[in-house]
Structure formats: C-alpha cells, structure tokens
Design a protein around this motif. Structure first.
Motif, PDB file in Angstrom:
ATOM      1  N   LEU A   8       0.637  -1.304  -0.234  1.00  0.00           N
ATOM      2  CA  LEU A   8      -0.462  -0.205   0.159  1.00  0.00           C
ATOM      3  C   LEU A   8       0.678   1.212  -0.037  1.00  0.00           C
ATOM      4  O   LEU A   8       0.529   2.272  -1.175  1.00  0.00           O
ATOM      5  N   GLU A   9       1.619   1.522   0.702  1.00  0.00           N
ATOM      6  CA  GLU A   9       2.769   2.592   1.154  1.00  0.00           C
ATOM      7  C   GLU A   9       3.296   2.725  -0.276  1.00  0.00           C
ATOM      8  O   GLU A   9       3.386   4.078  -1.039  1.00  0.00           O
ATOM      9  N   ARG A  11       2.226   1.851  -2.903  1.00  0.00           N
ATOM     10  CA  ARG A  11       1.303   2.139  -4.061  1.00  0.00           C
ATOM     11  C   ARG A  11       1.441   3.929  -4.211  1.00  0.00           C
ATOM     12  O   ARG A  11       1.003   4.165  -5.070  1.00  0.00           O
ATOM     13  N   ALA A  12       1.284   3.775  -2.701  1.00  0.00           N
ATOM     14  CA  ALA A  12       0.492   5.752  -2.601  1.00  0.00           C
ATOM     15  C   ALA A  12       1.919   6.066  -2.843  1.00  0.00           C
ATOM     16  O   ALA A  12       1.511   7.410  -3.380  1.00  0.00           O
ATOM     17  N   PHE A  15       1.545   7.360  -6.339  1.00  0.00           N
ATOM     18  CA  PHE A  15       0.448   7.744  -7.196  1.00  0.00           C
ATOM     19  C   PHE A  15       1.439   9.682  -6.388  1.00  0.00           C
ATOM     20  O   PHE A  15       0.664  10.319  -7.319  1.00  0.00           O
ATOM     21  N   LYS A  16       1.541   9.446  -5.851  1.00  0.00           N
ATOM     22  CA  LYS A  16       2.254  10.601  -5.097  1.00  0.00           C
ATOM     23  C   LYS A  16       3.750  11.917  -5.699  1.00  0.00           C
ATOM     24  O   LYS A  16       3.254  12.120  -6.355  1.00  0.00           O
ATOM     25  N   LEU A  18       3.281  11.062  -8.860  1.00  0.00           N
ATOM     26  CA  LEU A  18       2.723  11.417 -10.011  1.00  0.00           C
ATOM     27  C   LEU A  18       1.801  12.702 -10.220  1.00  0.00           C
ATOM     28  O   LEU A  18       0.384  13.079 -10.594  1.00  0.00           O
ATOM     29  N   SER A  19       1.658  12.896  -8.791  1.00  0.00           N
ATOM     30  CA  SER A  19      -0.176  13.428  -8.603  1.00  0.00           C
ATOM     31  C   SER A  19       0.965  15.611  -8.538  1.00  0.00           C
ATOM     32  O   SER A  19       0.205  16.250  -8.688  1.00  0.00           O
ATOM     33  N   ASN A  20       1.695  15.577  -9.215  1.00  0.00           N
ATOM     34  CA  ASN A  20       2.445  17.161  -9.204  1.00  0.00           C
ATOM     35  C   ASN A  20       2.175  17.356 -10.305  1.00  0.00           C
ATOM     36  O   ASN A  20       2.755  16.154 -11.174  1.00  0.00           O
ATOM     37  N   LEU A  95       4.813   0.548 -16.934  1.00  0.00           N
ATOM     38  CA  LEU A  95       3.125   1.472 -17.380  1.00  0.00           C
ATOM     39  C   LEU A  95       2.265  -0.338 -16.947  1.00  0.00           C
ATOM     40  O   LEU A  95       1.399   0.458 -16.575  1.00  0.00           O
ATOM     41  N   LEU A  98       1.840  -0.253 -13.393  1.00  0.00           N
ATOM     42  CA  LEU A  98       0.300   1.404 -13.282  1.00  0.00           C
ATOM     43  C   LEU A  98      -0.956   0.186 -13.447  1.00  0.00           C
ATOM     44  O   LEU A  98      -1.466   0.556 -12.825  1.00  0.00           O
ATOM     45  N   ALA A  99      -0.902  -0.180 -14.664  1.00  0.00           N
ATOM     46  CA  ALA A  99      -2.128  -0.523 -16.116  1.00  0.00           C
ATOM     47  C   ALA A  99      -3.129  -1.652 -14.877  1.00  0.00           C
ATOM     48  O   ALA A  99      -3.865  -1.751 -14.147  1.00  0.00           O
ATOM     49  N   PHE A 102      -5.333  -1.725 -12.306  1.00  0.00           N
ATOM     50  CA  PHE A 102      -6.826  -0.144 -11.880  1.00  0.00           C
ATOM     51  C   PHE A 102      -7.220  -1.190 -12.710  1.00  0.00           C
ATOM     52  O   PHE A 102      -8.530  -1.528 -13.373  1.00  0.00           O
ATOM     53  N   SER A 104     -10.217  -4.156 -14.107  1.00  0.00           N
ATOM     54  CA  SER A 104     -11.637  -4.598 -13.257  1.00  0.00           C
ATOM     55  C   SER A 104     -11.100  -6.074 -13.428  1.00  0.00           C
ATOM     56  O   SER A 104     -12.490  -6.593 -12.908  1.00  0.00           O
TER      57      SER A 104
ATOM     58  N   ALA B  12      -3.009  15.125 -12.309  1.00  0.00           N
ATOM     59  CA  ALA B  12      -2.639  15.135 -11.410  1.00  0.00           C
ATOM     60  C   ALA B  12      -3.921  15.027 -10.377  1.00  0.00           C
ATOM     61  O   ALA B  12      -2.770  14.163  -9.585  1.00  0.00           O
ATOM     62  N   PHE B  15      -4.478  11.618  -8.928  1.00  0.00           N
ATOM     63  CA  PHE B  15      -3.282  10.779  -8.603  1.00  0.00           C
ATOM     64  C   PHE B  15      -2.936  11.474  -6.845  1.00  0.00           C
ATOM     65  O   PHE B  15      -2.989  10.655  -6.306  1.00  0.00           O
ATOM     66  N   LYS B  16      -3.145  12.533  -6.751  1.00  0.00           N
ATOM     67  CA  LYS B  16      -3.143  13.640  -5.205  1.00  0.00           C
ATOM     68  C   LYS B  16      -3.919  13.137  -4.697  1.00  0.00           C
ATOM     69  O   LYS B  16      -3.589  12.318  -3.758  1.00  0.00           O
ATOM     70  N   LEU B  18      -5.032   9.883  -4.391  1.00  0.00           N
ATOM     71  CA  LEU B  18      -4.371   8.340  -4.661  1.00  0.00           C
ATOM     72  C   LEU B  18      -3.167   8.452  -3.295  1.00  0.00           C
ATOM     73  O   LEU B  18      -2.378   7.400  -3.592  1.00  0.00           O
ATOM     74  N   SER B  19      -2.451   9.574  -3.424  1.00  0.00           N
ATOM     75  CA  SER B  19      -0.861   9.777  -3.068  1.00  0.00           C
ATOM     76  C   SER B  19      -1.375   9.316  -1.205  1.00  0.00           C
ATOM     77  O   SER B  19       0.023   8.962  -0.825  1.00  0.00           O
ATOM     78  N   LEU B  24      -5.820   6.410  -0.130  1.00  0.00           N
ATOM     79  CA  LEU B  24      -5.923   4.492  -1.439  1.00  0.00           C
ATOM     80  C   LEU B  24      -6.482   4.142  -0.760  1.00  0.00           C
ATOM     81  O   LEU B  24      -6.994   3.033  -1.230  1.00  0.00           O
ATOM     82  N   PHE B 102      -2.851   4.246 -18.059  1.00  0.00           N
ATOM     83  CA  PHE B 102      -1.607   3.952 -18.387  1.00  0.00           C
ATOM     84  C   PHE B 102      -1.670   2.225 -19.655  1.00  0.00           C
ATOM     85  O   PHE B 102      -1.012   1.955 -19.907  1.00  0.00           O
TER      86      PHE B 102
END
Lengths: 105, 105
Positions: A8-9, A11-12, A15-16, A18-20, A95, A98-99, A102, A104, B12, B15-16, B18-19, B24, B102
């Motif tokens: 989990l950490e 993964r977070a 995403f962090k 990619l959050s900027n 990639l 990451l895919a 999500f 399903s 962004a 992703f933020k 989910l960061s 998450l 992705f």
DNA sequence: TCGATAATTCGGCATAATTCGAAATATAGT
DNA sequence: ACTATATTTCGAATTATGCCGAATTATCGA
C-alpha cells in the motif's frame, strides 16, 4: 506472468510521484514514446536526457532535477548517465504494473 | 467509446487523491467490490457508508470525512446521502478512465 | 420535540512539498 | 589544466497537507 502486486505505502508513493503537474508532465513525456503518426514499440523504451525533458516546462534546472529524482525514487523512471548527460526512460514493465492497479478483471 | 482524456491538472488531481495511504486504502476498499471467492460485477458498483469505510483505519471521523471529500472532489468516488448515512462508491467508468491513462496501446 | 447516531465544517498546529538561486560535481573537448 | 555544458546538492522561503478536537448539521425514532 510476474507478480505486479506491491504494498500500500509503495503504491501511494507511486501516485504521489504522479500527483504534481510538472512531474506528471515529465512522466507522460517519457511514456508517450511515439509522436503521432509513428509506430510505437512497447518493448523498446525511448530515452530522453534531463535537459530535453525540461524544455517547455519553465522550471529551474534544480527543480527539474528534484522532480526526476522523485520519479526515480518511486520506481517510475529509470536513469543512467551517458557522458555529460543523464538519460531517463520508463520501463515497459512499469506501465504494465500501473495499469494492473486499475484492472477490473 | 467515450473519450477518457482529461487535462493535465485534472489527472494530477486524481493522482494526488490517491497519493495518501489512507485515501488509497479507502479507494481500494471501494474498488475491491468483491471479497475473495465471490463473483465480481463490473457493472454494479458496490456501496459502502462512510462509517463502514473508516473501520480499521484508525483515523478521526473528521479526517475520514476530509479524505472522502478529496476523493470525491477528484472525481474518483461518488457520494449520496441515504437517510442518516452517506453512501460511497466508485463508478466503473472511473476505473476504466484510470486504466486508460496507462494503456500502452 | 428530544436524544442518539452519522457525518461535516472549522480552527489550528505540525510536518511535508514546491520552488528557487547559489554552489558543487561530473564530463568532454581544447 | 582550463572551460563550457549538464546536472545535482544544499539551504531557505513559501505554500500545501494531514491530522485532531470541538462545534455544527442532518436524520431517524421514541
């Protein structure tokens, strides 16, 4: 089939990274390996130097360096020195991983 | 086929949202609609109340509320009041949109 | 209407992220 | 060895985030 599951950490952290908006732009520039009209290979990772990546982003070199380091730390971007410059690329497996987060099914 | 493309800042923001490990975890709890051994439908979104989601997360109700609001603002989680409680769920289209970011082909 | 339950908003504090400029490091060419 | 180029590290200022407790809103049932 490799196991793409990560904790989990971790993964977070991805995403962090990619959050900027600046970092996401850098990452996408590396992922979008083929420009429209060209053939895109998923096996060959296209490399860009740090300087190339920063073009058009309007941030200081030190900031650019910081962001790429973050992407690297998160395991999203690979880096390798080649002479004076440092090449960056996204591993195809990254990639996929990451895919798969999500997927399903 | 709908167009899943969204603008850089918006991506962004997703992703933020989910960061943060807590957020998450909340999101994944909503996505992991089926517990192991059960059949998972991608069409029917399983709903959880805010209170249910918070269980085992060891955060204050106000913090939980804040995190869910962030997920909602990012467009990742839907919310709807039902009596005293508020139901949360992830729209299947949301997952598709995320996965498409992705997709390598 | 009153009390209990479910969830949110607000205020504030501690910590982390973003960004820059200046200085440092690494490399290549002369 | 010197210089130019490519990139990183460091330090500091500003802004954002994560978290909680207290107070508030919404809803249901008695």
């Amino acid at each position: 089939m490799p196991n793409y599951r990560i904790d989990l950490e971790e993964r977070a952290q991805m995403f962090k990274a990619l959050s900027n908006p600046h970092r996401l732009a850098l990452f996408e520039r590396l992922v979008r390996c083929c420009t429209p009209g060209t053939v895109c290979s998923t096996e060959v990772a296209l490399r860009h130097t740090v300087g190339e990546l920063g073009k058009g982003l309007d941030i200081a070199p030190s900031t650019l360096s910081h962001h790429l380091k973050e992407l690297h730390r998160a395991g999203l971007v690979q880096m390798q020195r080649n002479g004076r410059q440092i090449e960056c690329w996204v591993a195809p497996a990254t990639l996929k991983r990451l895919a798969s987060l999500f997927a399903s099914e």
